[in-house]
Motif scaffolding. Structure first.
Motif, PDB file in Angstrom:
ATOM      1  N   ASP A 125      29.054   7.011  27.323  1.00  0.00           N
ATOM      2  CA  ASP A 125      29.575   5.656  27.421  1.00  0.00           C
ATOM      3  C   ASP A 125      29.476   5.127  28.852  1.00  0.00           C
ATOM      4  O   ASP A 125      29.822   5.810  29.802  1.00  0.00           O
ATOM      5  N   ILE A 126      29.016   3.890  28.970  1.00  0.00           N
ATOM      6  CA  ILE A 126      28.870   3.304  30.295  1.00  0.00           C
ATOM      7  C   ILE A 126      30.232   3.165  30.979  1.00  0.00           C
ATOM      8  O   ILE A 126      30.360   3.348  32.182  1.00  0.00           O
ATOM      9  N   GLY A 127      31.265   2.900  30.182  1.00  0.00           N
ATOM     10  CA  GLY A 127      32.613   2.808  30.739  1.00  0.00           C
ATOM     11  C   GLY A 127      33.020   4.109  31.405  1.00  0.00           C
ATOM     12  O   GLY A 127      33.622   4.114  32.485  1.00  0.00           O
ATOM     13  N   ARG A 128      32.648   5.213  30.767  1.00  0.00           N
ATOM     14  CA  ARG A 128      32.929   6.525  31.358  1.00  0.00           C
ATOM     15  C   ARG A 128      32.128   6.743  32.634  1.00  0.00           C
ATOM     16  O   ARG A 128      32.631   7.293  33.622  1.00  0.00           O
ATOM     17  N   ALA A 129      30.865   6.284  32.594  1.00  0.00           N
ATOM     18  CA  ALA A 129      29.989   6.467  33.752  1.00  0.00           C
ATOM     19  C   ALA A 129      30.552   5.742  34.977  1.00  0.00           C
ATOM     20  O   ALA A 129      30.309   6.140  36.110  1.00  0.00           O
ATOM     21  N   LEU A 130      31.308   4.691  34.732  1.00  0.00           N
ATOM     22  CA  LEU A 130      31.963   3.961  35.820  1.00  0.00           C
ATOM     23  C   LEU A 130      32.766   4.897  36.710  1.00  0.00           C
ATOM     24  O   LEU A 130      32.791   4.769  37.936  1.00  0.00           O
ATOM     25  N   ASP A 131      33.447   5.849  36.061  1.00  0.00           N
ATOM     26  CA  ASP A 131      34.327   6.762  36.800  1.00  0.00           C
ATOM     27  C   ASP A 131      33.588   7.613  37.806  1.00  0.00           C
ATOM     28  O   ASP A 131      34.181   8.131  38.746  1.00  0.00           O
ATOM     29  N   GLY A 148      34.324   2.128  45.993  1.00  0.00           N
ATOM     30  CA  GLY A 148      34.008   0.732  46.297  1.00  0.00           C
ATOM     31  C   GLY A 148      33.160   0.104  45.211  1.00  0.00           C
ATOM     32  O   GLY A 148      33.434  -1.000  44.729  1.00  0.00           O
ATOM     33  N   GLN A 149      32.118   0.828  44.796  1.00  0.00           N
ATOM     34  CA  GLN A 149      31.237   0.333  43.728  1.00  0.00           C
ATOM     35  C   GLN A 149      32.001   0.226  42.423  1.00  0.00           C
ATOM     36  O   GLN A 149      31.836  -0.729  41.666  1.00  0.00           O
ATOM     37  N   ARG A 150      32.855   1.227  42.169  1.00  0.00           N
ATOM     38  CA  ARG A 150      33.575   1.242  40.899  1.00  0.00           C
ATOM     39  C   ARG A 150      34.474   0.017  40.765  1.00  0.00           C
ATOM     40  O   ARG A 150      34.511  -0.630  39.727  1.00  0.00           O
ATOM     41  N   ARG A 151      35.177  -0.326  41.852  1.00  0.00           N
ATOM     42  CA  ARG A 151      36.076  -1.493  41.805  1.00  0.00           C
ATOM     43  C   ARG A 151      35.289  -2.768  41.507  1.00  0.00           C
ATOM     44  O   ARG A 151      35.697  -3.594  40.709  1.00  0.00           O
ATOM     45  N   VAL A 152      34.122  -2.884  42.176  1.00  0.00           N
ATOM     46  CA  VAL A 152      33.305  -4.093  41.985  1.00  0.00           C
ATOM     47  C   VAL A 152      32.746  -4.156  40.563  1.00  0.00           C
ATOM     48  O   VAL A 152      32.848  -5.186  39.887  1.00  0.00           O
ATOM     49  N   HIS A 154      24.830  -4.186  42.280  1.00  0.00           N
ATOM     50  CA  HIS A 154      23.471  -3.732  41.990  1.00  0.00           C
ATOM     51  C   HIS A 154      23.356  -2.221  42.153  1.00  0.00           C
ATOM     52  O   HIS A 154      22.786  -1.538  41.299  1.00  0.00           O
ATOM     53  N   ARG A 155      23.918  -1.698  43.228  1.00  0.00           N
ATOM     54  CA  ARG A 155      23.832  -0.249  43.450  1.00  0.00           C
ATOM     55  C   ARG A 155      24.620   0.503  42.395  1.00  0.00           C
ATOM     56  O   ARG A 155      24.206   1.576  41.944  1.00  0.00           O
ATOM     57  N   GLY A 156      25.752  -0.047  42.009  1.00  0.00           N
ATOM     58  CA  GLY A 156      26.568   0.600  40.981  1.00  0.00           C
ATOM     59  C   GLY A 156      25.832   0.672  39.648  1.00  0.00           C
ATOM     60  O   GLY A 156      25.808   1.719  38.996  1.00  0.00           O
ATOM     61  N   LEU A 157      25.203  -0.440  39.267  1.00  0.00           N
ATOM     62  CA  LEU A 157      24.454  -0.457  38.004  1.00  0.00           C
ATOM     63  C   LEU A 157      23.285   0.521  38.056  1.00  0.00           C
ATOM     64  O   LEU A 157      23.025   1.262  37.097  1.00  0.00           O
ATOM     65  N   ALA A 158      22.590   0.545  39.191  1.00  0.00           N
ATOM     66  CA  ALA A 158      21.457   1.466  39.334  1.00  0.00           C
ATOM     67  C   ALA A 158      21.936   2.916  39.274  1.00  0.00           C
ATOM     68  O   ALA A 158      21.270   3.772  38.681  1.00  0.00           O
ATOM     69  N   ALA A 159      23.108   3.182  39.860  1.00  0.00           N
ATOM     70  CA  ALA A 159      23.638   4.550  39.856  1.00  0.00           C
ATOM     71  C   ALA A 159      24.013   4.978  38.440  1.00  0.00           C
ATOM     72  O   ALA A 159      23.788   6.121  38.047  1.00  0.00           O
ATOM     73  N   ILE A 160      24.584   4.047  37.666  1.00  0.00           N
ATOM     74  CA  ILE A 160      24.932   4.366  36.271  1.00  0.00           C
ATOM     75  C   ILE A 160      23.666   4.691  35.484  1.00  0.00           C
ATOM     76  O   ILE A 160      23.594   5.681  34.750  1.00  0.00           O
TER      77      ILE A 160
END
Lengths: 210, 179
Positions: free
Chosen positions: B121-127, B132-136, B166-172
């Motif tokens: 789940d992408i929601g899980r990947a957020l963790d 900083g990226q997670r909050r954004v 952008h970096r957060g999405l790429a990292a996920i």
């Protein structure tokens, strides 16, 4: 997470300019040629009788065939980075056809007892080692370029750039190599390119997931 | 494909506008692309919450790889190819071979549940993101804020929010690609 929430964030990220695939491949091409050119200049150089060889039929034909094949594979490799794109194999297939025709003509022109000496040539082992050496830069550079894309068939994409890299190496090696018989080319060049294709396929499987 | 003619033309037009910088067109494109992607996914895995995870992975991939669409070619084959790749990738990660029919292993699938809380789940990947990226990313997804609101709420510049997003999405996406 709800899909609408994700879409909201993706839309907010839409203003970021994506990388240009054409640029990535142009850079890869430049690196590939620069690397092969450097290795060629340091360790190989054109054959001593290159001026005389250009006057013959077999030498220019050999160089032209591998060059056309390299260009044809470059077109194919670029498309493998684009999901759902058709593969323009025409030029590469044409080069293979040209080689097949040269082989047929060579068999017709040479007496049967001259076939094996032409095939064995003077230094097939050097050919087998040099083509991968000259093409290694192309393989690394084109795998990096593919990673900028979205290859939905990673092993196939890796195999294609392996073949392409072998062809790049072959173009340079062809200028150095004194063996011009299509019988030599179809045997040893193909073997070297098959080796590069296998390495590329393996690298693709490992490095091209996204 | 269920989408031909009119919808193909509309999706392609929206994406062309989006690539030229039209954000509203891009939002509309993503909404419509999600419908298309969902049909392709359901054809492969059925309609469970599992399927919706793959829909989200495919949308993320479509977003991050949008430069691989050739603007002079139809867009639905491109969308379908990315979606199929992500479906197969999801099967592979779960230790199954791709391109299989749902009937073949229906009993083995997890029961559909309202909570999509497993590792894909992408929601899980957020963790897994840096704080900083997670909050954004959280502000722009689950909280539904705009870039401006997020910048104000977190005391960042809008540009910093865009970079972190952008970096957060790429990292996920990279996380899914690896595991």
């Amino acid at each position: 997470m709800k899909t609408e929430d994700l879409i909201h964030a993706l839309a907010a990220d839409g203003a970021v300019r994506p990388v240009s695939l054409a640029r990535a491949f142009a850079i890869a091409g430049a690196v590939a040629v620069a690397y092969a050119g450097l290795v060629f200049a340091i360790g190989y150089g054109p054959r001593p009788d290159v001026a005389a060889a250009i006057e013959t039929v077999r030498f220019p034909l050999k160089v032209l065939t591998v060059l056309l094949f390299a260009l044809g594979m470059a077109r194919v490799a670029g498309r493998l980075a684009q999901p759902g794109a058709s593969l323009p194999v025409g030029l590469a297939a044409g080069a293979v056809g040209l080689l097949a025709a040269s082989v047929a003509l060579e068999l017709f022109l040479l007496p049967r007892e001259a076939w094996m000496p032409a095939l064995v040539g003077t230094n097939s082992l050097l050919c087998l080692m040099s083509i991968p050496l000259l093409g290694a830069g192309a393989l690394a550079a084109s795998l990096l370029a593919l990673r900028q894309g979205a290859p939905t068939r990673p092993a196939l994409a890796g195999a294609a750039v392996g073949l392409l890299s072998g062809a790049v190496g072959a173009v340079f090696y062809a200028v150095h190599c004194p063996d011009d018989s299509p019988l030599f080319v179809v045997t040893w060049y193909s073997l070297a390119l098959a080796l590069m294709t296998g390495v590329g396929a393996l690298a693709g499987r490992l490095a091209l997931r996204w | 494909m269920a989408f031909t003619g009119e919808e193909e033309t509309r999706l392609a037009g929206l994406m062309r506008a989006a690539l030229a910088g039209d954000e509203a067109a891009y939002a509309e494109f993503l909404k419509r692309a999600a419908v298309f992607v969902r049909i392709v996914v359901r054809r492969k895995v059925g309609s469970s919450s599992d399927g919706e995870d793959v829909v989200q992975e495919a949308l993320l991939a479509i977003h991050l790889k949008r430069h691989t669409w050739r603007t002079d070619e139809p867009i639905t084959p491109w969308l379908a190819a990315i979606t199929r790749y992500k479906v197969i990738d999801a099967f592979r990660r779960r230790g199954r071979r791709g391109e299989v029919d749902i009937e073949d292993f229906e009993e083995n699938l997890e029961a559909p549940s309202a909570d999509t809380g497993h590792e894909r789940d992408i929601g899980r990947a957020l963790d897994s993101l840096a704080p900083g990226q997670r909050r954004v990313v959280a502000a722009l997804t689950v909280e539904g804020r705009s870039v401006r609101e997020t910048a104000a709420a977190l005391g960042l510049t809008e540009n910093a929010v865009r970079v972190a997003l952008h970096r957060g999405l790429a990292a996920i996406a990279a996380r899914f690609g690896r595991t």
